[in-house]
Enzyme design. Structure first.
Site, mmCIF file in Angstrom:
data_model
loop_
_atom_site.group_PDB
_atom_site.id
_atom_site.type_symbol
_atom_site.label_atom_id
_atom_site.label_comp_id
_atom_site.label_asym_id
_atom_site.label_seq_id
_atom_site.Cartn_x
_atom_site.Cartn_y
_atom_site.Cartn_z
ATOM 1 C CG HIS A 1 11.984 -48.955 7.873
ATOM 2 N ND1 HIS A 1 11.057 -48.325 8.679
ATOM 3 C CD2 HIS A 1 11.897 -48.342 6.664
ATOM 4 C CE1 HIS A 1 10.425 -47.391 7.983
ATOM 5 N NE2 HIS A 1 10.922 -47.381 6.757
ATOM 6 C CG ASN B 1 9.445 -48.895 2.825
ATOM 7 O OD1 ASN B 1 9.452 -50.083 2.506
ATOM 8 N ND2 ASN B 1 9.018 -48.486 4.007
ATOM 9 C CG HIS C 1 14.268 -43.961 6.057
ATOM 10 N ND1 HIS C 1 13.890 -43.009 5.139
ATOM 11 C CD2 HIS C 1 13.172 -44.745 6.253
ATOM 12 C CE1 HIS C 1 12.629 -43.195 4.809
ATOM 13 N NE2 HIS C 1 12.172 -44.252 5.469
ATOM 14 C CG ASP D 1 9.504 -45.617 12.697
ATOM 15 O OD1 ASP D 1 9.948 -45.701 11.536
ATOM 16 O OD2 ASP D 1 8.395 -45.105 12.971
ATOM 17 C CB VAL E 1 10.638 -39.692 5.542
ATOM 18 C CG1 VAL E 1 11.705 -38.634 5.818
ATOM 19 C CG2 VAL E 1 9.537 -39.628 6.611
HETATM 20 P P1 5GP Z 1 9.098 -44.668 5.086
HETATM 21 O O1 5GP Z 1 7.609 -44.797 5.097
HETATM 22 O O2 5GP Z 1 9.536 -43.417 4.364
HETATM 23 O O3 5GP Z 1 9.836 -45.887 4.646
HETATM 24 O O4 5GP Z 1 9.522 -44.517 6.613
HETATM 25 C C1 5GP Z 1 9.469 -43.318 7.304
HETATM 26 C C2 5GP Z 1 9.462 -43.674 8.760
HETATM 27 O O5 5GP Z 1 9.785 -42.530 9.499
HETATM 28 C C3 5GP Z 1 8.094 -44.164 9.258
HETATM 29 O O6 5GP Z 1 8.205 -45.472 9.793
HETATM 30 C C4 5GP Z 1 7.709 -43.132 10.300
HETATM 31 O O7 5GP Z 1 7.048 -43.691 11.410
HETATM 32 C C5 5GP Z 1 9.053 -42.522 10.685
HETATM 33 N N1 5GP Z 1 8.972 -41.135 11.104
HETATM 34 C C6 5GP Z 1 8.306 -40.132 10.479
HETATM 35 N N2 5GP Z 1 8.467 -38.985 11.151
HETATM 36 C C7 5GP Z 1 9.256 -39.272 12.228
HETATM 37 C C8 5GP Z 1 9.764 -38.469 13.298
HETATM 38 O O8 5GP Z 1 9.532 -37.274 13.405
HETATM 39 N N3 5GP Z 1 10.537 -39.109 14.211
HETATM 40 C C9 5GP Z 1 10.821 -40.447 14.128
HETATM 41 N N4 5GP Z 1 11.590 -40.967 15.104
HETATM 42 N N5 5GP Z 1 10.350 -41.215 13.134
HETATM 43 C C10 5GP Z 1 9.579 -40.642 12.192
#
Ligand code: 5GP
Length: 112
Positions: free
Chosen positions: A100, A85, A98, A28, A94
Site C-alpha cells: 500500500h 499487511n 501488495h 485502491d 487479499v
Molecule cells: P489488504 O487488506 O490485503 O492489505 O489490502 C487489500 C486492498 O485491496 C484493500 O485496501 C482493498 O480496498 C483493495 N482491493 C480489494 N479488492 C479490490 C479491487 O477489486 N480493486 C482494487 N483496485 N482494489 C481492491
C-alpha cells in the site's frame, strides 16, 4: 487466480497508474488517504512471509516501483507511507502480496 492477477491481465477494471515487466500499480478501490495505490507483483506471492530468497530481486523492484510511482503521483515532496499487511493479525484481506502507498495527508503513528 487472485483478483490482483485479474487486474494485471485487464480482466477486471482498475485505475492503473504505472506498470513494469513484473509489477503493476493501481488505485485502491477503497482509498484510506487522498492518494492510495497498491503495488503488486504480476506473479502471485501470497504474502511477504512466503517470499523466498529467489524473490529478493522482485521485492526490491516492488519497493523501487512504490517510490517511482509515488513520485509520479506527486507525493515525493511531502512524503508518504508504504505498508504491507501480512496475515490475519496484519489485516491482510487479499492473499496476493501488495504494497500500500498512502499519501496526501499526514499519517498517524502508531497505526491502528
Ligand atoms: P489488504 O487488506 O490485503 O492489505 O489490502 C487489500 C486492498 O485491496 C484493500 O485496501 C482493498 O480496498 C483493495 N482491493 C480489494 N479488492 C479490490 C479491487 O477489486 N480493486 C482494487 N483496485 N482494489 C481492491
Amino acid at each position: 487466480m487472485t483478483i490482483f492477477e485479474k487486474i494485471a491481465l485487464r480482466e477486471i477494471p482498475a485505475s492503473i497508474l504505472a506498470e513494469g515487466e513484473d509489477w503493476i500499480a493501481f488505485c485502491d478501490i477503497a482509498p484510506q488517504a487522498p492518494v492510495h495505490f497498491l503495488v503488486v507483483p504480476k506473479r502471485c506471492i501470497p504474502r511477504i512471509s512466503e517470499a523466498s530468497t529467489s524473490d529478493n530481486a522482485l521485492l526490491g523492484t516492488l519497493l523501487a516501483a512504490a517510490a517511482s510511482t509515488a513520485r509520479q503521483e506527486g507525493l515525493a515532496e511531502n512524503g508518504y507511507r508504504v505498508v504491507i499487511n501480512n496475515g490475519s493479525d496484519g489485516g491482510e484481506t487479499v492473499p496476493h502480496l501488495h504494497l500500500h502507498v498512502l499519501g496526501g495527508r499526514h499519517m498517524q503513528w502508531p497505526p491502528g
